[in-house]
Write a protein that holds these residues in place. Structure first.
Motif, short mmCIF file in Angstrom:
data_model
loop_
_atom_site.label_atom_id
_atom_site.label_comp_id
_atom_site.label_asym_id
_atom_site.label_seq_id
_atom_site.Cartn_x
_atom_site.Cartn_y
_atom_site.Cartn_z
N ASN A 305 -13.38 -10.44 4.69
CA ASN A 305 -12.76 -10.44 6.01
C ASN A 305 -11.46 -9.65 6.03
N ALA A 306 -10.76 -9.56 4.89
CA ALA A 306 -9.59 -8.71 4.80
C ALA A 306 -9.99 -7.24 4.98
N LEU A 307 -11.08 -6.85 4.34
CA LEU A 307 -11.55 -5.47 4.48
C LEU A 307 -12.06 -5.19 5.90
N HIS A 308 -12.67 -6.19 6.50
CA HIS A 308 -13.12 -6.05 7.89
C HIS A 308 -11.91 -5.91 8.82
N PHE A 309 -10.83 -6.62 8.50
CA PHE A 309 -9.60 -6.50 9.29
C PHE A 309 -9.04 -5.08 9.17
N ILE A 310 -9.01 -4.55 7.94
CA ILE A 310 -8.48 -3.21 7.71
C ILE A 310 -9.30 -2.16 8.46
N ASN A 311 -10.61 -2.32 8.39
CA ASN A 311 -11.52 -1.39 9.03
C ASN A 311 -12.57 -2.18 9.80
#
Length: 330
Positions: A305-311
């Motif tokens: 979810n952190a990576l989804h937030f970034i992109n």
């Protein structure tokens, strides 16, 4: 200015696994921890202790688990900043600024895996106890074999005290477990094993006096709770396991929604600060169970979810939308 995709604060077992999984997702990853080595409490306090809640291992020593996690981490060329204490986390537009006692780090997202923070053992409340800390009184067990053939008393009533008693049973000549209540707080299976063992269970007693001979602990006097009855035990070592007090340092000033030394998270492991996620014992939600195994499950959720937030175009894995879980914590 070097900017990481994910910065993981905390290099205990959950932080280490989060870093490994971030590598699996090809995230440029930075790991920060205040201790000089990886492994958190397991490496510092319990290297010889067996851990029983790791899937696939009936029992595994803490130092072996940490060693395996460290070996797993070598798959990726992550950056480590050890012996650095995080002082503040501030979000500035699309970048999170992490200030430590040694410098400033920049990251697109942050995962907090702080465990219970810094820790100190709860000490034995006797006036002269401190003087015995170098001559028979221990709060940590780093080497089981130093108790081989010795008479050992363990004070405490939780899982750790019971585990130490059972681990020392085949090593020490005698093992006593002293607890102020008749009932133990350990898991039912562990308590059953204890009752079937040769460990001498001393309940309900408290330690009333430490005795010394030849500049070393020679025995302890116990006092039965709510009575004047006393009993003396001849012992070579006393291990006190009353738990630990934790301190999360600057956390309260970071602007995150928190209570009782824990950070509130949503089901996607996001905190109240955009781009900051949490996993392991540091995070709190309804029904939370504080086990290493739980943290291992939360870590990939936080990373994805952190990576989804970034992109936002980057899908989480498994491929489902997190939009169903964006309910604000009350």
């Amino acid at each position: 200015m070097e900017i990481y995709d994910i910065t993981i604060i905390g290099a205990g077992p959950v932080g280490m696994f989060a870093a490994f999984y971030a590598g699996m997702r090809k995230a440029k990853t930075n790991i920060i921890d205040s201790l000089p080595q990886l492994g958190g409490q397991l490496a510092t306090l319990y290297p010889e202790k067996y851990i029983y809640d790791i899937p696939g291992y009936p029992a595994v020593k803490a130092n072996e688990l940490v060693g395996n996690l460290e070996k797993q981490l070598t798959t990726f060329n992550h950056t480590f900043h050890l012996e650095e204490e995080v002082l503040s986390i501030v979000r500035d537009e699309d970048i999170i600024e992490i200030t430590t006692n040694k410098g400033i780090h920049y990251s697109k997202a942050v995962i907090l895996a702080l465990g219970n923070g810094s820790f100190q053992p709860r000490k034995l409340g006797l006036e002269n106890a401190e003087s015995f800390e170098t001559k028979g009184l221990d709060y940590y067990v780093n080497d089981l074999m130093k108790y081989a053939g010795k008479k050992v008393a363990i004070a405490g009533g939780g899982d750790s005290a019971i585990d130490w008693a059972l681990m020392l049973e085949p090593i020490a000549s005698e093992v006593y477990l002293v607890h102020r209540r008749d009932n133990f707080r350990g898991h039912e299976h562990s308590v059953e094993r204890l009752q079937e063992s040769s460990v001498s269970i001393m309940t309900p007693y408290i330690i009333d006096e430490l005795m010394e001979e030849n500049n070393w602990l020679s025995g302890i006097q116990l006092k039965k709770v709510k009575t004047d009855e006393t009993v003396s035990l001849s012992v070579d070592h006393l291990i006190v396991n009353y738990g630990f007090t934790s301190n999360l340092g600057q956390l309260s000033s970071w602007g995150l929604e928190s209570s009782r030394n824990a950070i509130a998270v949503r089901s996607d492991m996001s905190t109240s600060m955009p781009g900051v996620y949490a996993a392991g014992d540091i995070c709190s939600y309804d029904g939370k169970v504080k086990l290493i195994a739980t943290g291992f499950g939360e870590a990939p959720t936080a990373v994805n979810n952190a990576l989804h937030f970034i992109n936002p175009k980057e899908r989480t894995q498994p491929a489902h939308s997190t939009s169903l879980f964006n309910k604000t914590i009350q």
